[in-house]
Enzyme design. Structure first.
Site, PDB file in Angstrom:
ATOM      1  N   GLY A 159       0.767  -1.245   0.000  1.00 52.28           N
ATOM      2  CA  GLY A 159       0.000   0.000   0.000  1.00 52.28           C
ATOM      3  C   GLY A 159       0.796   1.291   0.000  1.00 52.28           C
ATOM      4  O   GLY A 159       0.365   2.295  -0.541  1.00 52.28           O
ATOM      5  N   GLU A 178       4.417   4.046   6.077  1.00 52.70           N
ATOM      6  CA  GLU A 178       3.154   3.302   5.989  1.00 52.70           C
ATOM      7  C   GLU A 178       2.137   4.093   5.176  1.00 52.70           C
ATOM      8  O   GLU A 178       2.174   5.314   5.151  1.00 52.70           O
ATOM      9  CB  GLU A 178       2.588   3.076   7.398  1.00 52.70           C
ATOM     10  CG  GLU A 178       2.899   1.721   7.995  1.00 52.70           C
ATOM     11  CD  GLU A 178       2.119   0.581   7.353  1.00 52.70           C
ATOM     12  OE1 GLU A 178       1.565   0.746   6.239  1.00 52.70           O
ATOM     13  OE2 GLU A 178       2.072  -0.493   7.956  1.00 52.70           O
ATOM     14  N   ASP A 179       1.226   3.372   4.533  1.00 52.71           N
ATOM     15  CA  ASP A 179       0.125   4.047   3.855  1.00 52.71           C
ATOM     16  C   ASP A 179      -0.918   4.528   4.854  1.00 52.71           C
ATOM     17  O   ASP A 179      -1.411   5.640   4.774  1.00 52.71           O
ATOM     18  CB  ASP A 179      -0.524   3.121   2.801  1.00 52.71           C
ATOM     19  CG  ASP A 179      -0.883   1.742   3.344  1.00 52.71           C
ATOM     20  OD1 ASP A 179      -0.617   1.458   4.533  1.00 52.71           O
ATOM     21  OD2 ASP A 179      -1.421   0.933   2.565  1.00 52.71           O
ATOM     22  N   ASP A 191      -4.406   1.945  11.089  1.00 47.44           N
ATOM     23  CA  ASP A 191      -5.811   1.710  11.430  1.00 47.44           C
ATOM     24  C   ASP A 191      -5.857   1.180  12.866  1.00 47.44           C
ATOM     25  O   ASP A 191      -5.843   1.966  13.812  1.00 47.44           O
ATOM     26  CB  ASP A 191      -6.350   0.711  10.403  1.00 47.44           C
ATOM     27  CG  ASP A 191      -7.833   0.427  10.510  1.00 47.44           C
ATOM     28  OD1 ASP A 191      -8.587   1.331  10.836  1.00 47.44           O
ATOM     29  OD2 ASP A 191      -8.238  -0.715  10.252  1.00 47.44           O
ATOM     30  N   LYS A 226      -6.092   6.752  11.257  1.00 46.01           N
ATOM     31  CA  LYS A 226      -7.475   6.740  11.747  1.00 46.01           C
ATOM     32  C   LYS A 226      -7.413   6.703  13.272  1.00 46.01           C
ATOM     33  O   LYS A 226      -7.430   5.608  13.854  1.00 46.01           O
ATOM     34  CB  LYS A 226      -8.211   5.497  11.241  1.00 46.01           C
ATOM     35  CG  LYS A 226      -8.367   5.391   9.732  1.00 46.01           C
ATOM     36  CD  LYS A 226      -9.121   4.113   9.385  1.00 46.01           C
ATOM     37  CE  LYS A 226      -9.195   3.846   7.917  1.00 46.01           C
ATOM     38  NZ  LYS A 226      -9.720   2.504   7.596  1.00 46.01           N
ATOM     39  N   PHE A 252     -13.522   3.030   5.314  1.00 45.90           N
ATOM     40  CA  PHE A 252     -12.568   2.315   4.447  1.00 45.90           C
ATOM     41  C   PHE A 252     -12.300   3.144   3.197  1.00 45.90           C
ATOM     42  O   PHE A 252     -13.216   3.611   2.527  1.00 45.90           O
ATOM     43  CB  PHE A 252     -13.144   0.948   4.060  1.00 45.90           C
ATOM     44  CG  PHE A 252     -12.198   0.124   3.241  1.00 45.90           C
ATOM     45  CD1 PHE A 252     -11.116  -0.509   3.831  1.00 45.90           C
ATOM     46  CD2 PHE A 252     -12.370   0.005   1.874  1.00 45.90           C
ATOM     47  CE1 PHE A 252     -10.221  -1.256   3.075  1.00 45.90           C
ATOM     48  CE2 PHE A 252     -11.483  -0.743   1.104  1.00 45.90           C
ATOM     49  CZ  PHE A 252     -10.412  -1.376   1.711  1.00 45.90           C
ATOM     50  N   ILE A 253     -11.033   3.317   2.871  1.00 46.79           N
ATOM     51  CA  ILE A 253     -10.671   4.157   1.724  1.00 46.79           C
ATOM     52  C   ILE A 253      -9.765   3.397   0.731  1.00 46.79           C
ATOM     53  O   ILE A 253      -9.129   2.399   1.086  1.00 46.79           O
ATOM     54  CB  ILE A 253     -10.005   5.479   2.171  1.00 46.79           C
ATOM     55  CG1 ILE A 253      -8.793   5.231   3.065  1.00 46.79           C
ATOM     56  CG2 ILE A 253     -10.956   6.361   2.950  1.00 46.79           C
ATOM     57  CD1 ILE A 253      -7.546   5.366   2.336  1.00 46.79           C
ATOM     58  N   ASP A 283      -5.720  -0.271  -1.688  1.00 48.63           N
ATOM     59  CA  ASP A 283      -6.553  -1.126  -2.541  1.00 48.63           C
ATOM     60  C   ASP A 283      -7.816  -1.619  -1.858  1.00 48.63           C
ATOM     61  O   ASP A 283      -7.926  -1.619  -0.637  1.00 48.63           O
ATOM     62  CB  ASP A 283      -5.755  -2.367  -2.942  1.00 48.63           C
ATOM     63  CG  ASP A 283      -5.572  -3.325  -1.773  1.00 48.63           C
ATOM     64  OD1 ASP A 283      -5.081  -2.876  -0.715  1.00 48.63           O
ATOM     65  OD2 ASP A 283      -5.954  -4.501  -1.888  1.00 48.63           O
ATOM     66  N   ARG A 316      -5.517   0.823  -6.567  1.00 52.58           N
ATOM     67  CA  ARG A 316      -4.215   1.384  -6.156  1.00 52.58           C
ATOM     68  C   ARG A 316      -3.756   2.493  -7.098  1.00 52.58           C
ATOM     69  O   ARG A 316      -2.998   3.373  -6.730  1.00 52.58           O
ATOM     70  CB  ARG A 316      -3.128   0.302  -6.130  1.00 52.58           C
ATOM     71  CG  ARG A 316      -3.329  -0.785  -5.093  1.00 52.58           C
ATOM     72  CD  ARG A 316      -2.056  -1.620  -4.962  1.00 52.58           C
ATOM     73  NE  ARG A 316      -2.254  -2.875  -4.254  1.00 52.58           N
ATOM     74  CZ  ARG A 316      -2.244  -3.016  -2.933  1.00 52.58           C
ATOM     75  NH1 ARG A 316      -2.087  -1.967  -2.154  1.00 52.58           N
ATOM     76  NH2 ARG A 316      -2.414  -4.201  -2.379  1.00 52.58           N
TER      77      ARG A 316
HETATM   78  P1  5GP Z   1      -3.675  -2.023  10.967  1.00 51.53           P
HETATM   79  O1  5GP Z   1      -2.744  -3.149  11.307  1.00 51.53           O
HETATM   80  O2  5GP Z   1      -3.213  -0.679  11.496  1.00 51.53           O
HETATM   81  O3  5GP Z   1      -5.097  -2.327  11.375  1.00 51.53           O
HETATM   82  O4  5GP Z   1      -3.772  -1.929   9.417  1.00 51.53           O
HETATM   83  C1  5GP Z   1      -2.715  -1.558   8.685  1.00 51.53           C
HETATM   84  C2  5GP Z   1      -2.856  -1.942   7.237  1.00 51.53           C
HETATM   85  O5  5GP Z   1      -4.207  -2.277   6.878  1.00 51.53           O
HETATM   86  C3  5GP Z   1      -2.485  -0.771   6.383  1.00 51.53           C
HETATM   87  O6  5GP Z   1      -1.101  -0.714   6.158  1.00 51.53           O
HETATM   88  C4  5GP Z   1      -3.292  -1.029   5.133  1.00 51.53           C
HETATM   89  O7  5GP Z   1      -2.584  -1.882   4.270  1.00 51.53           O
HETATM   90  C5  5GP Z   1      -4.545  -1.713   5.632  1.00 51.53           C
HETATM   91  N1  5GP Z   1      -5.655  -0.745   5.825  1.00 51.53           N
HETATM   92  C6  5GP Z   1      -6.085  -0.165   6.963  1.00 51.53           C
HETATM   93  N2  5GP Z   1      -7.121   0.662   6.749  1.00 51.53           N
HETATM   94  C7  5GP Z   1      -7.346   0.642   5.418  1.00 51.53           C
HETATM   95  C8  5GP Z   1      -8.284   1.331   4.551  1.00 51.53           C
HETATM   96  O8  5GP Z   1      -9.139   2.135   4.936  1.00 51.53           O
HETATM   97  N3  5GP Z   1      -8.177   1.039   3.225  1.00 51.53           N
HETATM   98  C9  5GP Z   1      -7.270   0.166   2.724  1.00 51.53           C
HETATM   99  N4  5GP Z   1      -7.273  -0.029   1.417  1.00 51.53           N
HETATM  100  N5  5GP Z   1      -6.364  -0.482   3.491  1.00 51.53           N
HETATM  101  C10 5GP Z   1      -6.407  -0.245   4.823  1.00 51.53           C
HETATM  102 MG    MG Z   2       0.161  -0.874   4.848  1.00 45.78          MG
END
Ligand code: 5GP
Ligand code: MG
Length: 189
Positions: A57, A112-113, A116, A144, A165-166, A172, A178
């Protein structure tokens, strides 16, 4: 060829079973990326930071961010992790492809992208800590805050967003979207 992406007059796009609406424009993203890069350039001046792009991402953000970095010793490397299945965080984070660079004694900037729940980041930080870096900084395009479920420090956030969710700008939905220049958020029905 199957048609996955369709545009209508309202600029809403369809990716498989979900609709998404424009949310953050490429111009707003570019400004936010430049602002984050300026802070990093100031904070890490004189070091030789290794930017560590978390694939898949973060590849678009990393490319734009890294070209705004003016620190002469800056380098970039790539690591691959996966935690999402569809639109839900699976809770289980996998390190799909590992780090080959020697990071001992170095300043590492995780790129990081999106953060969450924070589980991916927390796990990555603990994996990297075992390699004895001098310090670990974190730069994320999106954060977030309301979704954060663990105690993890994020040094640089380009944009704070609510929990929706984006997709787009590297992010993606089941590998689609993407390539979108703008960021879109899911349309809830
Ligand atoms: P976390 O471990 O913080 O819950 O999630 C991290 C990863 O989940 C991010 O690096 C990303 O790849 C994916 N992710 C989290 N939120 C979103 C979202 O809103 N959209 C998308 N496409 N990927 C997300
Ligand atoms: Mg990521």
């Amino acid at each position: 060829m199957p048609k996955f992406i369709t545009f209508d007059v309202m600029d809403t796009i369809q990716l498989k079973d979900l609709s998404f609406k424009p949310y953050i424009s490429s111009a707003e993203i570019a400004t936010a990326v430049k602002n984050v890069a300026a802070r990093i350039n100031e904070d890490l001046a004189g070091k030789n930071p290794l930017f560590l792009c978390v694939l898949n991402g973060a590849f678009v953000f990393a490319a734009d961010l890294f070209r705004e970095i003016t620190i002469p010793g800056a380098e970039i490397a790539f690591i691959r992790m996966k935690s999402y299945i569809g639109t839900q965080s699976s809770g289980e984070v996998q390190l799909v492809s590992g780090l080959t660079e020697d990071i001992s004694g170095r300043t590492v900037v995780i790129v990081e992208d999106i953060v969450d729940s924070g589980f991916t980041l927390k796990q990555l930080k603990s994996i990297l800590q075992e390699c004895n870096p001098a310090e670990i900084k974190v730069a994320t395009l999106l954060f977030k805050p309301e979704s954060l479920k663990c105690d993890v420090t994020i040094d640089y956030v380009a944009l704070d967003i609510p929990p929706a969710f984006i997709v787009g700008y590297g992010l993606d939905y089941d590998e689609l979207g993407r390539n979108l220049k703008d960021i879109y958020s899911v349309v809830q029905d």
